[in-house]
Write an enzyme that holds these catalytic residues in place. Structure first.
Site, short mmCIF file in Angstrom:
data_model
loop_
_atom_site.label_atom_id
_atom_site.label_comp_id
_atom_site.label_asym_id
_atom_site.label_seq_id
_atom_site.Cartn_x
_atom_site.Cartn_y
_atom_site.Cartn_z
N GLN A 1 -4.53 -1.78 9.82
CA GLN A 1 -4.51 -2.84 8.91
C GLN A 1 -4.99 -4.00 9.90
O GLN A 1 -4.93 -3.92 11.15
CB GLN A 1 -3.00 -3.20 8.56
N ASP B 1 -10.72 2.86 4.05
CA ASP B 1 -11.13 1.38 3.98
C ASP B 1 -12.58 1.40 3.82
O ASP B 1 -13.00 0.17 3.40
CB ASP B 1 -10.83 0.87 5.33
N LYS C 1 0.84 -1.13 0.03
CA LYS C 1 0.08 -0.22 -0.05
C LYS C 1 0.85 1.28 -0.04
O LYS C 1 0.60 2.28 -0.67
CB LYS C 1 -0.94 0.04 1.15
N1 GUN Z 1 -6.82 -6.82 6.30
C1 GUN Z 1 -7.28 -7.48 5.09
N2 GUN Z 1 -7.74 -6.48 3.98
C2 GUN Z 1 -7.68 -5.40 4.72
C3 GUN Z 1 -8.30 -4.20 4.24
O1 GUN Z 1 -8.78 -3.80 3.10
N3 GUN Z 1 -7.88 -3.19 4.97
C4 GUN Z 1 -7.27 -3.30 6.32
N4 GUN Z 1 -7.41 -2.11 7.02
N5 GUN Z 1 -7.09 -4.54 6.61
C5 GUN Z 1 -7.15 -5.42 5.77
#
Ligand code: GUN
Length: 295
Positions: free
Chosen positions: A102, A125, A58
């Site tokens: 996350q 998100d 990311k």
């Molecule tokens: N863990 C798995 N997928 C995601 C996501 O799209 N965002 C976040 N914050 N954690 C995740």
């Protein structure tokens, strides 16, 4: 049996590249006009290997499109109170357009408390109830990244969706449930008749065999086998798993929720793992951050 032997790839890497080029152009224009670059922060608590890899991707994606990014790491022993304090500080940071925490979090931290503490205007998100509610009602807001990325992937390849039977496997808050909502919306992509299946669904294979569009998001490696898929189906594989493979230098290979070699020959379109949904998820996060920066 009429088996389709030529399938086309829903190439997420290629689709993501096209969208990211557009984002990069827009960011360059913002900077030329004297504005600042969109700024995303990612919070990583603990040392889960997969989470570390995702967050690194990311941050790298942000750099590639010209965003500013900040990686905030905290030890696994961080308390819920400490994390909530950090979230509140980020909510009030005027230099920051959006941030993510996350998941999964260490088990002593309640993910719901953390999600609820995030300012919905910075919730890139799209996990906050305000944004989920907005999605359900079709109001402007942030869409959850993975389902939004899948919608963009279907759009990129002009996959016909109206009137199709879409079967989603898995009802998680971040993928399966929002996916079912987006595919049933009165828009393109959308207008599907949607069946949301899960761990308590009976006769699952009988249902998946009726799918024109099958979206497995169940988190079980190679769960979907050839006998579960109709000839000519479009399959979008959300899963990503490391499985041991002695023939690889790393000792593992990546697979999805779909047994690709068996399923692909039956499909009209199928997304690979890796290189399918993953790059699109990150692209959605970039799109949400750009939107947050524009206010
Ligand atoms: N863990 C798995 N997928 C995601 C996501 O799209 N965002 C976040 N914050 N954690 C995740």
């Amino acid at each position: 049996m009429n088996v389709t032997t030529t399938y086309q790839l829903l190439d997420g890497k290629r689709a993501a590249k096209a969208v990211r080029e557009r984002i990069a152009e827009e960011v360059a224009a913002m900077k030329r006009e004297g504005g600042r670059a969109p700024h995303l922060a990612a919070v990583l608590v603990g040392d889960d290997g997969a989470s570390r890899t995702y967050v690194a991707s990311k941050v790298k994606a942000c750099e590639e499109v010209g965003f500013r990014s900040t990686l905030i790491t905290r030890p696994a022993a961080t308390t819920e109170v400490e994390l909530l304090d950090l979230v509140r500080a980020l909510n009030h940071d005027p230099e920051l357009d959006g941030f993510i925490v996350q998941l999964p979090l260490p088990s002593h931290i309640d993910e719901e408390h953390v999600t609820l503490a995030i300012d919905p205007r910075k919730d890139v998100d799209g996990f906050h109830p305000d944004n989920i509610g907005r999605m359900v009602l079709g109001l402007p807001g942030f869409l959850p990244a993975t389902p939004a990325g899948i919608v963009e992937l279907l759009r990129h390849y002009s996959i016909e969706t109206a009137g199709k039977h879409c079967v989603v496997i898995g009802r998680s808050h971040i993928v399966g449930t929002p996916m079912s909502i987006l595919m049933s919306r009165n828009s393109y992509p959308g207008n599907c008749t949607v069946t949301l299946t899960h761990s308590r669904t009976k006769y699952l294979a009988a249902i998946t065999r009726q799918a024109d569009i099958l979206i497995p998001a169940i988190g079980k490696a190679e769960f979907v086998t050839g006998d579960m898929v109709k000839d000519g189906a479009v399959v979008v594989d959300v899963g990503i798993h490391r499985i041991p493979d002695a023939s690889k230098k790393s000792g593992f290979r990546l697979v999805g929720d779909v047994k690709f070699d068996e399923v692909a020959p039956k499909c009209s379109w199928i997304s690979p793992v890796p290189g399918g949904v993953g790059p699109m998820t990150i692209t959605s996060l970039l799109l949400n951050t750009l939107k947050a920066a524009k206010g």
